[in-house]
Design a protein around this motif. Structure first.
Motif, PDB file in Angstrom:
ATOM      1  N   LEU A 371     125.742 -26.222 -28.463  1.00 29.68           N
ATOM      2  CA  LEU A 371     125.286 -25.005 -27.796  1.00 29.68           C
ATOM      3  C   LEU A 371     126.243 -23.867 -28.129  1.00 29.68           C
ATOM      4  O   LEU A 371     127.446 -24.070 -28.237  1.00 29.68           O
ATOM      5  CB  LEU A 371     125.200 -25.239 -26.291  1.00 29.68           C
ATOM      6  N   PRO A 372     125.679 -22.664 -28.312  1.00 27.53           N
ATOM      7  CA  PRO A 372     126.495 -21.557 -28.825  1.00 27.53           C
ATOM      8  C   PRO A 372     127.290 -20.827 -27.752  1.00 27.53           C
ATOM      9  O   PRO A 372     127.777 -19.733 -27.988  1.00 27.53           O
ATOM     10  CB  PRO A 372     125.450 -20.636 -29.449  1.00 27.53           C
ATOM     11  N   ILE A 373     127.424 -21.386 -26.558  1.00 31.04           N
ATOM     12  CA  ILE A 373     128.224 -20.705 -25.537  1.00 31.04           C
ATOM     13  C   ILE A 373     129.076 -21.755 -24.826  1.00 31.04           C
ATOM     14  O   ILE A 373     128.592 -22.863 -24.556  1.00 31.04           O
ATOM     15  CB  ILE A 373     127.324 -19.923 -24.539  1.00 31.04           C
ATOM     16  N   ALA A 374     130.319 -21.414 -24.569  1.00 28.50           N
ATOM     17  CA  ALA A 374     131.211 -22.364 -23.903  1.00 28.50           C
ATOM     18  C   ALA A 374     130.834 -22.458 -22.428  1.00 28.50           C
ATOM     19  O   ALA A 374     130.478 -21.451 -21.820  1.00 28.50           O
ATOM     20  CB  ALA A 374     132.647 -21.897 -24.035  1.00 28.50           C
ATOM     21  N   PRO A 375     130.890 -23.652 -21.848  1.00 29.38           N
ATOM     22  CA  PRO A 375     130.563 -23.803 -20.424  1.00 29.38           C
ATOM     23  C   PRO A 375     131.368 -22.842 -19.545  1.00 29.38           C
ATOM     24  O   PRO A 375     130.828 -22.252 -18.612  1.00 29.38           O
ATOM     25  CB  PRO A 375     130.933 -25.257 -20.124  1.00 29.38           C
ATOM     26  N   ALA A 376     132.629 -22.658 -19.866  1.00 33.59           N
ATOM     27  CA  ALA A 376     133.470 -21.765 -19.047  1.00 33.59           C
ATOM     28  C   ALA A 376     132.936 -20.333 -19.084  1.00 33.59           C
ATOM     29  O   ALA A 376     133.024 -19.605 -18.098  1.00 33.59           O
ATOM     30  CB  ALA A 376     134.905 -21.806 -19.534  1.00 33.59           C
ATOM     31  N   HIS A 377     132.361 -19.935 -20.220  1.00 28.61           N
ATOM     32  CA  HIS A 377     131.825 -18.585 -20.326  1.00 28.61           C
ATOM     33  C   HIS A 377     130.553 -18.415 -19.502  1.00 28.61           C
ATOM     34  O   HIS A 377     130.363 -17.394 -18.852  1.00 28.61           O
ATOM     35  CB  HIS A 377     131.578 -18.224 -21.793  1.00 28.61           C
ATOM     36  N   LEU A 378     129.699 -19.421 -19.528  1.00 26.09           N
ATOM     37  CA  LEU A 378     128.489 -19.296 -18.705  1.00 26.09           C
ATOM     38  C   LEU A 378     128.876 -19.281 -17.227  1.00 26.09           C
ATOM     39  O   LEU A 378     128.317 -18.518 -16.429  1.00 26.09           O
ATOM     40  CB  LEU A 378     127.477 -20.417 -18.999  1.00 26.09           C
ATOM     41  N   ALA A 379     129.837 -20.119 -16.858  1.00 27.04           N
ATOM     42  CA  ALA A 379     130.304 -20.151 -15.466  1.00 27.04           C
ATOM     43  C   ALA A 379     130.835 -18.768 -15.064  1.00 27.04           C
ATOM     44  O   ALA A 379     130.518 -18.250 -13.997  1.00 27.04           O
ATOM     45  CB  ALA A 379     131.379 -21.213 -15.295  1.00 27.04           C
ATOM     46  N   GLU A 380     131.608 -18.171 -15.952  1.00 23.93           N
ATOM     47  CA  GLU A 380     132.187 -16.858 -15.665  1.00 23.93           C
ATOM     48  C   GLU A 380     131.086 -15.810 -15.475  1.00 23.93           C
ATOM     49  O   GLU A 380     131.122 -15.003 -14.550  1.00 23.93           O
ATOM     50  CB  GLU A 380     133.086 -16.464 -16.834  1.00 23.93           C
ATOM     51  N   LEU A 381     130.086 -15.894 -16.345  1.00 24.16           N
ATOM     52  CA  LEU A 381     128.972 -14.949 -16.269  1.00 24.16           C
ATOM     53  C   LEU A 381     128.247 -15.093 -14.931  1.00 24.16           C
ATOM     54  O   LEU A 381     127.931 -14.108 -14.259  1.00 24.16           O
ATOM     55  CB  LEU A 381     128.020 -15.229 -17.438  1.00 24.16           C
ATOM     56  N   VAL A 382     127.986 -16.329 -14.552  1.00 30.59           N
ATOM     57  CA  VAL A 382     127.305 -16.585 -13.285  1.00 30.59           C
ATOM     58  C   VAL A 382     128.121 -16.017 -12.125  1.00 30.59           C
ATOM     59  O   VAL A 382     127.578 -15.410 -11.207  1.00 30.59           O
ATOM     60  CB  VAL A 382     127.068 -18.113 -13.108  1.00 30.59           C
ATOM     61  N   GLU A 383     129.429 -16.155 -12.204  1.00 25.35           N
ATOM     62  CA  GLU A 383     130.247 -15.676 -11.085  1.00 25.35           C
ATOM     63  C   GLU A 383     130.343 -14.152 -11.056  1.00 25.35           C
ATOM     64  O   GLU A 383     130.390 -13.561  -9.979  1.00 25.35           O
ATOM     65  CB  GLU A 383     131.627 -16.334 -11.130  1.00 25.35           C
ATOM     66  N   LEU A 384     130.323 -13.533 -12.234  1.00 25.45           N
ATOM     67  CA  LEU A 384     130.319 -12.070 -12.251  1.00 25.45           C
ATOM     68  C   LEU A 384     129.070 -11.566 -11.538  1.00 25.45           C
ATOM     69  O   LEU A 384     129.102 -10.588 -10.793  1.00 25.45           O
ATOM     70  CB  LEU A 384     130.346 -11.552 -13.695  1.00 25.45           C
ATOM     71  N   TYR A 385     127.980 -12.285 -11.746  1.00 25.15           N
ATOM     72  CA  TYR A 385     126.735 -11.897 -11.077  1.00 25.15           C
ATOM     73  C   TYR A 385     126.788 -12.240  -9.587  1.00 25.15           C
ATOM     74  O   TYR A 385     126.473 -11.410  -8.731  1.00 25.15           O
ATOM     75  CB  TYR A 385     125.546 -12.578 -11.761  1.00 25.15           C
ATOM     76  N   ALA A 386     127.226 -13.456  -9.288  1.00 29.43           N
ATOM     77  CA  ALA A 386     127.247 -13.899  -7.891  1.00 29.43           C
ATOM     78  C   ALA A 386     128.193 -13.041  -7.048  1.00 29.43           C
ATOM     79  O   ALA A 386     127.930 -12.800  -5.875  1.00 29.43           O
ATOM     80  CB  ALA A 386     127.646 -15.375  -7.815  1.00 29.43           C
ATOM     81  N   ASP A 387     129.264 -12.566  -7.663  1.00 35.02           N
ATOM     82  CA  ASP A 387     130.209 -11.704  -6.943  1.00 35.02           C
ATOM     83  C   ASP A 387     129.760 -10.243  -6.939  1.00 35.02           C
ATOM     84  O   ASP A 387     130.519  -9.356  -6.534  1.00 35.02           O
ATOM     85  CB  ASP A 387     131.608 -11.801  -7.583  1.00 35.02           C
ATOM     86  N   GLU A 388     128.565 -10.004  -7.452  1.00 30.44           N
ATOM     87  CA  GLU A 388     127.966  -8.665  -7.496  1.00 30.44           C
ATOM     88  C   GLU A 388     128.772  -7.676  -8.332  1.00 30.44           C
ATOM     89  O   GLU A 388     128.741  -6.473  -8.098  1.00 30.44           O
ATOM     90  CB  GLU A 388     127.744  -8.114  -6.082  1.00 30.44           C
ATOM     91  N   VAL A 389     129.496  -8.216  -9.317  1.00 25.42           N
ATOM     92  CA  VAL A 389     130.198  -7.317 -10.241  1.00 25.42           C
ATOM     93  C   VAL A 389     129.191  -6.743 -11.243  1.00 25.42           C
ATOM     94  O   VAL A 389     129.285  -5.589 -11.644  1.00 25.42           O
ATOM     95  CB  VAL A 389     131.326  -8.057 -10.994  1.00 25.42           C
ATOM     96  N   ILE A 390     128.228  -7.548 -11.655  1.00 23.03           N
ATOM     97  CA  ILE A 390     127.195  -7.055 -12.576  1.00 23.03           C
ATOM     98  C   ILE A 390     125.816  -7.407 -12.032  1.00 23.03           C
ATOM     99  O   ILE A 390     125.660  -8.345 -11.250  1.00 23.03           O
ATOM    100  CB  ILE A 390     127.345  -7.658 -14.003  1.00 23.03           C
ATOM    101  N   SER A 391     124.827  -6.644 -12.484  1.00 23.96           N
ATOM    102  CA  SER A 391     123.449  -6.900 -12.075  1.00 23.96           C
ATOM    103  C   SER A 391     122.868  -7.979 -12.987  1.00 23.96           C
ATOM    104  O   SER A 391     123.450  -8.318 -14.007  1.00 23.96           O
ATOM    105  CB  SER A 391     122.627  -5.627 -12.223  1.00 23.96           C
ATOM    106  N   SER A 392     121.678  -8.478 -12.630  1.00 23.71           N
ATOM    107  CA  SER A 392     121.089  -9.531 -13.457  1.00 23.71           C
ATOM    108  C   SER A 392     120.709  -8.969 -14.821  1.00 23.71           C
ATOM    109  O   SER A 392     120.772  -9.660 -15.828  1.00 23.71           O
ATOM    110  CB  SER A 392     119.882 -10.148 -12.764  1.00 23.71           C
ATOM    111  N   ARG A 393     120.341  -7.689 -14.828  1.00 21.34           N
ATOM    112  CA  ARG A 393     119.987  -7.098 -16.120  1.00 21.34           C
ATOM    113  C   ARG A 393     121.196  -7.040 -17.057  1.00 21.34           C
ATOM    114  O   ARG A 393     121.114  -7.405 -18.219  1.00 21.34           O
ATOM    115  CB  ARG A 393     119.431  -5.691 -15.892  1.00 21.34           C
TER     116      ARG A 393
END
Ligand code: ADP
Ligand code: MG
Ligand code: ZN
Length: 490
Positions: A371-393
């Motif tokens: 898979l072309p993305i590291a698990p840690a990176h997807l986790a980080e992305l999810v948390e940026l969203y969950a912490d409302e740092v970024i929108s889903s878009r």
């Protein structure tokens, strides 16, 4: 189906083992080489050439036998099954007959309503494949012997499947299992998984089995289901009109969507099975067996259950994610990398995996193993969203950027200033602008058609270049849309 009848189905599945070399010689077993480039005196059956059993074949079959709760013979035998066919230069196939390696096991399948049903496995035997005849209208028939001697397991189910759908689910379960075990790639198009279906009908509730027919050439899940549906109806029609079902071998014609007689069923004695004199019995020590047992991975349905238990995933998500072992591994690695793990965040990871990650695989842009993305990176992305740092878009945009560059989501977000803005004064100003520029929408909203709110939120987000916090925007819009001077009178 006719209410007075029930069907009885048993499947014989051939799975091509993913060994590097063939079952009894050192020729490559790889698919797709130019015709007749992977042969030697052993697999061509030249007189005097002696077969030597590939240990990996036994090892793989043991994995499957243990995973399906079979009785494993400590000493099993090979036999020769004699028949003439142009793609069988030896004139016989090496297979197991009287004493196969694995017998009397079972596998659980999951029905559409979530219930599990146990299907008996009568036997699992090791054997070799034959070559391939290629029928070409212009040049007549060609023979490719690369496949001669490629190892197979034959998995014979008990006659315990009751509907075409169950047969389909069983085959899927077998496919998933052999892939989990890493012993077969399960590719039906390339013929690494093939299936013959035996089917009979009987009066509902009857004890004894009816006469069965055997359908060959079922090279897809769809064909299996269709062929069984067709054949069950055909048998019922025969019995209903006073006839008797003949024991015969049929061919599924996928173009005409019907079964056709192939040849009358050979009886076992026609094959003239006899013990293979050139191979010693296969002896499996208890140490070997125990080692394979200890190395067995968690099996598909167990894994699905655990994903539900451990991460609180809905059954649907757990099933989709557990479908491929590597995808489930990836999901769990992402969850393990979350800084603030919680069921909500696990579900967010699941959503990403089920949509974006599986899409990449479906589109052929990635394979489950790479898979072309590291698990840690997807986790980080999810948390940026969950912490409302970024929108889903923005999250989608960042995901695409991670795929392109391999950089960390947090880095991309801070470098490009993509943080969601919750600065009220600024947002209030954007909201006011949008309301000013869209008087009709405002009018519509105030007259009760409140579903234009989504449109207005979209307008504000657009003006903010996707950086506005959508929750806050929605609140601000609702506040400002409230008629300030009491209900509008029209
Ligand atoms: P054979 O030795 O002729 O291949 P098997 O006893 O090995 O026959 O059975 C082959 C397959 O046919 C098995 O999957 C078995 O479950 C299935 N089968 C046997 N009898 C029936 C029947 N009456 N109706 C449907 N399936 C059957
Ligand atoms: Mg059989
Ligand atoms: Zn060879």
């Amino acid at each position: 189906m006719h209410p007075e009848y029930e069907a009885v189905i048993g499947l014989e599945v051939h799975a091509q083992l993913k060994t590097r070399t063939k079952a009894f010689c050192s020729c490559s077993a790889e698919f797709g080489a130019p015709p007749n480039t992977q042969t030697c005196p052993v697999c061509l059956g030249h007189p005097g050439a002696l077969p030597v059993l590939n240990r990996q074949v036994v090892e793989f079959t043991l994995r499957l036998g243990i995973a399906t709760h079979c009785h494993i013979r400590s000493r099993s035998l090979f036999a020769r099954k004699n028949y003439f066919y142009p793609d069988l230069p030896k004139g016989y196939q090496i297979t197991q007959y009287e004493e196969p390696l694995c017998t009397d096991g079972w596998i659980e399948i999951e029905l559409d309503d979530g219930r599990r049903k146990r299907i008996g496995i009568a036997r699992i035997q090791m054997e070799e494949d034959a070559g391939k005849s290629i029928h070409d209208v212009e040049v007549e028939t060609l023979v490719d012997l690369n496949r001669c001697g490629v190892p197979l397991v034959e998995i014979v189910s008990a006659p315990e499947l009751s509907t075409p759908r169950e047969a389909y689910l069983y085959l899927r379960q077998i496919r998933q299992l052999v892939r989990y075990l890493g012993i077969c790639d399960g590719n039906m198009e390339e013929g690494s998984l093939r299936c013959d279906a035996n089917v009979s009908i009987r009066r509902r509730g009857a004890q004894e089995l009816g006469t069965r027919t055997e359908i060959k050439n079922l090279n897809s899940f769809r064909n299996l289901e269709r062929a069984l549906e067709y054949e069950i109806q055909r048998q019922i029609a025969i019995v209903e009109s006073g006839g008797v079902v003949q024991h015969e071998t049929l061919l599924w014609d996928a173009v005409r969507q019907e079964t056709r007689p192939m040849r009358t069923k050979e009886h076992a004695h026609d094959y003239r099975y006899f013990p293979e004199p050139d191979l010693v019995p296969v002896v499996v020590s208890s140490e070997w067996l125990e080692r394979v047992r200890a190395e067995l991975p968690e099996l598909p349905l167990e894994r699905k259950d655990r994903l539900m238990r451990q991460y609180g995933l809905p059954a649907y998500d757990a099933g989709v994610i557990a479908e491929e072992r590597e995808v489930a591994d990836f999901f769990e690695a992402c969850c393990a990398a979350l800084r603030k793990p919680s069921p909500e965040r696990y579900k967010l990871v699941s959503n990403w995996v089920m949509t974006e990650i599986l899409r990449l695989i479906a589109e052929g842009a990635a394979s489950p193993e790479a898979l072309p993305i590291a698990p840690a990176h997807l986790a980080e992305l999810v948390e940026l969203y969950a912490d409302e740092v970024i929108s889903s878009r923005v999250a989608k945009e960042v995901f695409a950027e991670v795929l392109r560059s391999g950089r960390s989501p947090a880095e991309i977000v801070s470098e490009r200033g993509l943080q969601q803005v919750s600065d009220e004064a600024w947002l209030r100003e954007l909201v006011a602008q949008v309301l000013r520029d869209n008087p009709e929408a405002v009018e519509r909203y105030r007259s009760g058609r409140t579903n234009v709110l989504g449109f207005l939120v979209g307008q504000v987000l657009q003006r903010s270049q996707g950086k506005a916090n959508p929750k806050l925007v929605t609140q601000l819009l609702q506040q400002q849309l409230l008629p300030q001077e009491g209900p509008t009178v029209r």
